[in-house]
Design an enzyme around this catalytic site. Sequence first.
Site, PDB file in Angstrom:
ATOM      1  CG  HIS A  26      -1.536  -0.944   1.011  1.00  0.00           C
ATOM      2  ND1 HIS A  26      -3.045  -1.447   0.227  1.00  0.00           N
ATOM      3  CD2 HIS A  26      -2.265  -1.907   2.266  1.00  0.00           C
ATOM      4  CE1 HIS A  26      -3.062  -2.633   0.770  1.00  0.00           C
ATOM      5  NE2 HIS A  26      -3.281  -2.803   1.592  1.00  0.00           N
ATOM      6  CG  ASP A  53      -2.671  -9.051   1.077  1.00  0.00           C
ATOM      7  OD1 ASP A  53      -2.230  -9.173   2.252  1.00  0.00           O
ATOM      8  OD2 ASP A  53      -4.251  -8.337   1.649  1.00  0.00           O
ATOM      9  CG  HIS A  61      -6.765  -5.878   1.903  1.00  0.00           C
ATOM     10  ND1 HIS A  61      -5.914  -6.454   2.780  1.00  0.00           N
ATOM     11  CD2 HIS A  61      -7.787  -5.946   2.630  1.00  0.00           C
ATOM     12  CE1 HIS A  61      -6.445  -7.384   4.314  1.00  0.00           C
ATOM     13  NE2 HIS A  61      -7.917  -6.122   3.857  1.00  0.00           N
ATOM     14  CG  ASP A  86      -4.861 -10.509   3.987  1.00  0.00           C
ATOM     15  OD1 ASP A  86      -4.323 -11.449   3.098  1.00  0.00           O
ATOM     16  OD2 ASP A  86      -4.673  -9.381   3.617  1.00  0.00           O
TER      17      ASP A  86
END
Length: 305
Positions: free
Chosen positions: A117, A155, A157, A232
């Site tokens: 990110h 991931d 995200h 995740d």
Amino acid sequence: MQAYYATQFVLPLPPGHRFPMGKYRLLRDRLSAELPEIHLAQAEPASDGQLALVHAPHYIQAISDGSVDARILREIGFPWSEAMAERARRSVGATIAACRTALREGIAANIAGGTHHAYPDRGGGFCVFNDAAVAARLMQAEARRGMKVAIVDLDVHQGNGTAHIFRHDPSVFTLSMHGQKNFPFRKEPGDLDVDLPDGTGDEAYLHALDVALDELAHRFDPDLVIYLAGADPHEGDRLGRLKLTWDGLEARDRRVFDWAWQRGVPLAFAMAGGYGHRIEDTVQAQVNTFSAALAYARRWHNRAR
């Protein structure tokens, strides 16, 4: 197989903070106890020059001396401390070391990393510097010929920072397979984005991954793969919602490792996210990833003999 860590740097987080900082030491301890074929080494910090291959000098300096803007710290989600700055550098250094080792030995790992990110001039979502982006740029700078890098981000995200960094760079292919309705809520267009609905489950997830890897093979021929093996997507994760079982996560990892192995492409992997209701579940998912990777490390070793 070589793995690199920076677990000695523990951030002084306030009580109740949702980031599971303890997972890194728990993972290192379990790997040491259960998988002795994994050789653990402390990561060196990334230098200013290495970070500047991706990040703005003023941002690097601000993280180093604590002058970083409070708004950016809120986006990152960590308070500034010397340990935070040093750990961020070493997390990048661990992925750099894993990439260098993978290029020699076939496969290697960063016990942390996957900080996808982070943008050139700011962090976000528990990510300070973008380790995969810096490592990809450095491997290209160190290569004697043009190097093409595929970043396979699984991931839950989307890797928005990574997609932004490499948006106009044909030498780096970004594949992100993630929750459609999950953070970040404004996605950045990458080379191949696969948006998945909540509750996807094993069968649909693995089918989507097969299609994505086939498309990657059709569109790009990498010299190195950097794999973000987030824990995740697991059904026990607080933030994931994709509902993969243990078997589904293991099958995911083996598909990526096998994709690289079949093509003779070195692969470095990082742990990325994991926010299980039970921290033990996140660590177990990561141990399973390392166990699967070991089988491919043995194959690489036998190939080199």
